[in-house]
Design an enzyme around this catalytic site. Structure first.
Site, PDB file in Angstrom:
ATOM      1  CE  LYS A   1      -3.826   2.157   2.462  1.00 48.63           C
ATOM      2  NZ  LYS A   1      -4.912   1.802   3.853  1.00 48.63           N
TER       3      LYS A   1
ATOM      4  CB  SER B   1      -8.125   3.668   2.802  1.00 49.02           C
ATOM      5  OG  SER B   1      -7.211   3.108   3.947  1.00 49.02           O
TER       6      SER B   1
ATOM      7  CB  SER C   1      -8.257   1.082   6.047  1.00 52.31           C
ATOM      8  OG  SER C   1      -8.988   2.360   6.054  1.00 52.31           O
TER       9      SER C   1
END
EC number: 6.3.5.7
Length: 489
Positions: free
Chosen positions: A80, A160, A184
């Site tokens: 990420k 997210s 997330s």
């Protein structure tokens, strides 16, 4: 080559040991997929780094020794874009950091790479990890691999960590690093039909992870199976002197605790989670899985977590306040975007106005208001007091039970082109936020498909530092429900 992408991490490891295929072949198959991907999951691609790791893995396997660094050697992964990667652009998917190249490595990505994993690149996400749909990225939205059956519409991957979940579900990588502040990792895993685990707060170092809400931020992993999540999580957990809240508690070999046995375990079903707005299909699967666990020797009991109803407002007050503080560093002076102006104050204002997206600005404003001298006691201090009550609810519950079983999200994924009200987006986190406020470990595991052909998931919450336990319960659920895998195109 596509057949290699279908393999689990365990199968990849076994194949490499038996020399059924090489790490170079394995990584090349994934690089080709990443180069041609249409999900917008990867925003920075690092094929040369992945190939270097693959060649090193093949050299190691050629020695025919069993002293492997880890089962992740030569396994293709994504990271990420919230985790700093030395010499590789790290943007948090914000215009503010569009061209930021860190001079150091985050602890968790460093541990992952030292385990021999092959990094394919950096993954798309909601800007500064703020969002539940991965539609807030400066680099555009991520698409879910699943399509709504009734109208053929694309759906969101959740957020997210939407790029992390979509890339794993789409067979672009075997596993991915994500971050979980209020859900997330777990919520996008639920929307994409994969497994996502958030460990106990402090299990994984936050060093080098771009801060959103420091008292909530925690690294996590997303994979296609529970056993794969155990292997990845083992690699990134551990004490770090560079993080003041890092736990010194020893990390067990998590994969060795997955035995499929829940006999004698007590699993709680909180009555407060039976709220309006939950899909009937999710309720059905919740009840079905609870019955299955009971049939396999677990005791299933009703419990109460009385302060659950306050979790969403408390979470958004606290995380917005911490956002306001953490993002004050982005002023155009030291690093990141700078918009030239005639005065220093004007430069601050123009830089932040241009560098931050709407959702980030919204949370900064809410946080600044909550922290202001006239409202601090009324909002932020009160929210922290109620957070303590939420934590105590869990502590009290775990005196009598071992695990808690709840949905991961109230509904299936919604359409990519639908524009929900920001308040509705907040409520999507209603089942994941409480565990985050308490700092507890939790794992999302897929349990089936809706009538629209979209993934549904449940969440297992455990007591502090019992990642091994929730992985084991999740594995039992996985055995019953099977893996929800979309066919590889």
């Amino acid at each position: 080559m596509n057949e290699l992408r279908k393999l689990s991490i365990t199968q990849m490891h076994d194949g490499l040991k038996k020399k059924s295929f090489s790490a170079v072949e394995l990584v090349e198959a994934h690089i080709s997929a990443v180069e041609n991907e249409k999900l917008n999951a990867f925003i920075t691609k690092t094929p040369e780094i992945a190939m270097k790791a693959a060649k090193a893995a093949d050299e190691h396997f050629s020695r025919q020794k069993d002293d492997l660094i880890s089962p992740l050697m030569g396994v293709p992964v994504g990271i990420k874009d919230l985790f700093c990667t030395k010499g590789i652009k790290t943007t948090a998917c914000s215009k503010m950091l569009e061209n930021f190249v860190p001079t150091y490595e985050s602890t968790v990505s460093d541990l992952l790479l030292k385990s021999g994993a092959a990094m394919l690149g950096k993954l798309n996400m909601d800007e500064f990890a703020m969002g539940s749909a991965n539609t807030n990225s400066y680099f555009g939205p991520v698409e879910n691999v699943w399509i709504r059956k009734s109208d053929g519409e694309k759906v969101v991957p959740g957020g997210s960590s939407g790029g992390s979940a979509a890339s794993v579900a789409g067979f672009l990588c075997a596993g991915a690093l994500g971050s979980d502040t209020g859900g997330s990792v777990r919520q996008p895993a639920a929307y994409c039909g994969v497994v996502g685990i958030k460990p106990t707060y402090g299990r994984c170092s936050r060093f080098g992870m771009i801060a959103f809400a420091s008292s909530l931020d925690q690294a996590g992993v997303i994979t296609r199976s529970v056993s794969d999540s155990a292997l990845m999580l083992e690699a990134i957990c551990g004490y770090d002197t560079k993080d003041s809240i890092s736990s010194e508690k020893p990390v067990p070999k998590l994969s060795s605790f997955i035995n499929g046995d829940v006999k004698g375990k007590c699993i709680g079903i909180p009555k407060e989670y039976r709220m309006d707005g939950i899909s009937e299909e999710i309720v059905h699967n919740w009840e079905r899985v609870a019955s299955y666990l009971k049939e396999n020797g677990a005791e299933v009991v009703d419990i109460t977590l009385p302060h659950t109803k306050y979790a969403i407002p408390v979470y958004y007050l606290i995380c917005s306040a911490e956002t306001s503080s953490n993002l004050a560093r982005y002023d155009g002076v030291r690093y990141g975007l700078r918009v030239d102006a005639d005065t220093l104050e004007e430069m601050y204002s123009l830089t932040r106005a241009e560098g931050f997206g709407k959702e980030v600005k919204r949370r900064i404003l809410i946080g600044a208001y909550a922290l202001s001298s006239g409202h601090y006691n009324e909002y932020y201090e009160k929210a922290q007091c109620i957070r303590a009550l939420i934590r105590n609810d869990f502590i009290k519950a775990f005196e009598k039970i071992d695990y808690i079983l709840v949905p991961s999200a109230p509904t299936e994924a919604f359409g990519l082109n639908e524009k929900p009200d920001p308040l509705i987006m907040c409520i999507n986190d209603v089942f994941t936020v409480p565990a985050s406020l308490a700092g507890l470990p939790a794992i999302s595991v897929p349990v089936g498909l809706s009538n629209e052909g979209l993934p549904l998931a449940l969440q297992v919450i455990g007591n502090y530092y019992d990642e091994a336990g929730i992985l084991n319960v999740a594995s039992v659920i996985e055995q019953n429900c099977g893996r929800i895998i979309r066919p590889l195109a």
